[in-house]
Structure formats: structure tokens, C-alpha cells
Design a protein around this motif. Sequence first.
Motif, PDB file in Angstrom:
ATOM      1  N   LEU A 164       0.839  -1.199   0.000  1.00 41.39           N
ATOM      2  CA  LEU A 164       0.000   0.000   0.000  1.00 41.39           C
ATOM      3  C   LEU A 164       0.876   1.252   0.000  1.00 41.39           C
ATOM      4  CD1 LEU A 164      -2.609   1.490  -0.045  1.00 41.39           C
ATOM      5  CD2 LEU A 164      -2.817   1.164   2.417  1.00 41.39           C
ATOM      6  N   ARG A 165       1.965   1.231   0.744  1.00 46.04           N
ATOM      7  CA  ARG A 165       2.902   2.358   0.744  1.00 46.04           C
ATOM      8  C   ARG A 165       3.377   2.602  -0.690  1.00 46.04           C
ATOM      9  NH1 ARG A 165       8.023   4.177   0.932  1.00 46.04           N
ATOM     10  NH2 ARG A 165       8.585   5.579   2.622  1.00 46.04           N
ATOM     11  N   THR A 166       3.785   1.542  -1.364  1.00 43.31           N
ATOM     12  CA  THR A 166       4.251   1.645  -2.749  1.00 43.31           C
ATOM     13  C   THR A 166       3.128   2.132  -3.650  1.00 43.31           C
ATOM     14  OG1 THR A 166       5.878  -0.093  -2.392  1.00 43.31           O
ATOM     15  CG2 THR A 166       5.256   0.341  -4.674  1.00 43.31           C
ATOM     16  N   ALA A 196      -5.224   9.311  -1.766  1.00 41.32           N
ATOM     17  CA  ALA A 196      -5.945   8.229  -1.082  1.00 41.32           C
ATOM     18  C   ALA A 196      -7.137   7.767  -1.915  1.00 41.32           C
ATOM     19  CB  ALA A 196      -6.398   8.695   0.296  1.00 41.32           C
ATOM     20  N   ARG A 197      -7.887   8.716  -2.453  1.00 39.69           N
ATOM     21  CA  ARG A 197      -9.056   8.375  -3.265  1.00 39.69           C
ATOM     22  C   ARG A 197      -8.650   7.513  -4.450  1.00 39.69           C
ATOM     23  NH1 ARG A 197     -11.764   9.513  -7.638  1.00 39.69           N
ATOM     24  NH2 ARG A 197     -10.393  11.120  -8.438  1.00 39.69           N
ATOM     25  N   VAL A 221      -8.309   3.996  -0.864  1.00 38.08           N
ATOM     26  CA  VAL A 221      -8.271   3.858   0.596  1.00 38.08           C
ATOM     27  C   VAL A 221      -8.888   5.099   1.231  1.00 38.08           C
ATOM     28  CG1 VAL A 221      -6.240   2.351   0.569  1.00 38.08           C
ATOM     29  CG2 VAL A 221      -5.921   4.826   0.742  1.00 38.08           C
ATOM     30  N   SER A 222      -9.138   5.028   2.525  1.00 42.52           N
ATOM     31  CA  SER A 222      -9.705   6.183   3.226  1.00 42.52           C
ATOM     32  C   SER A 222      -8.703   7.334   3.213  1.00 42.52           C
ATOM     33  CB  SER A 222     -10.046   5.823   4.669  1.00 42.52           C
ATOM     34  OG  SER A 222      -8.861   5.669   5.423  1.00 42.52           O
ATOM     35  N   HIS A 223      -9.225   8.557   3.367  1.00 39.53           N
ATOM     36  CA  HIS A 223      -8.331   9.718   3.288  1.00 39.53           C
ATOM     37  C   HIS A 223      -7.339   9.776   4.439  1.00 39.53           C
ATOM     38  CE1 HIS A 223     -11.556  11.421   5.795  1.00 39.53           C
ATOM     39  NE2 HIS A 223     -10.594  12.164   6.300  1.00 39.53           N
TER      40      HIS A 223
END
Length: 192
Positions: free
Chosen positions: A5-7, A31-32, A36-38
Motif C-alpha cells: 500500500l505504501r508503494t 488516497a481516493r 483507501v480512506s483519506h
Amino acid sequence: MSDSLRTRLIDVGVDLVTSEGVHALTLREIARRAGVSHGAPRRYFPTHLELLSAIARRGFTELAARGSRAIEDSGLATTEPREQIAVLGRVYLDFALTNRGMHELMFRHDLLESNTLGLREASLPVFGLLVDLVGRARPDADARVVAGSLLANLYGIAQLWSWGSLQLATGADDFAPLLDAALAAHLGPEGR
């Protein structure tokens, strides 16, 4: 939350800055687009500067890779340093002009000053190569000063070219003559 997710957040940021520019790089938009959530990016990047630095770091990594690959592909890796500097100059200008948002982000003073995620260190490989080559091309000069001046000149060419100012002022339709003039100004006439 995983490293993937970081990548992905960085990948989304790179895509966003490439397609829409620096102004589009908000935590909420990244994030959008990552789905994922903001608030999710803050788990890896507690500040906006940290996420922007991670994205800019990717730009420096890409620029360094392009420069090394271009020198290797040109067959000049063991020849004249001036020719290698010319290759690096073309790579830099091409990168800056085709990745305007990333180029702008990479040299933002607030990111470089904060040195978040070692951004300054990420900027050094290309500059280090330039210093080495300038030192070989101009053993009579302080290579760091000449390389810094040349980099500033290339940065200025990239900015003014992207705004259309140099085309208007010089009538040029290609940045190559400007690159040649910058090299002559900093390295002396060709064949010197």
C-alpha cells in the motif's frame, strides 16, 4: 497496512503529478485514487511533506537511471567526459520537459530543506556523476562549482523552455543549441 500500500500510494502520486501537476498532489486525492480512506496515507506518511518527498525521491531515482542508461547506451562510458556531460544534459532537459510536474516537485525548496526521507541524498547521484565528469573535463576548475553552475543553467533552460520564453526570445524550436551554448560557457569551446 502493508508495504504494497505504501508503494501504491507513491505510484498513485507519481501518476498524479505526471498527469496533472504538483497542485493535484493532495493526501485526499492520492488516497481516493489508491482506493483507501483519506486518513490511510498518514499511517505511512505522517505529514504531507513525507509523501511528497517519497514521490520526488522516485523522480530522482528515475533521472539517475535514465542518465546512467543513456551514457551506457551511447557507448561513451569510457570516452570523453564532455560528451558524457552532453548526454546527461540532454537526458536532464528531456526529463524536465516531459515530466514538468515531477521536475517541479523534485526541486521544491521546502522538500529539499526538510530532507524528509533523505531526499537530499537521493538528489546526489546525478550531481555526483556530473561533478566527476566536470572534474575530468575541467581539471583546472572547482568541479563542484562548475557542475552546480551548469545544473542551474540547465534548470533555467528547462523552466524557460517549458514556459515558451526561450522559443520566443531565441527563435529556436529545439533546446539543443541552448544546451551546446551552456556546455561551451561552462566547459569551454569544444575540442579544448
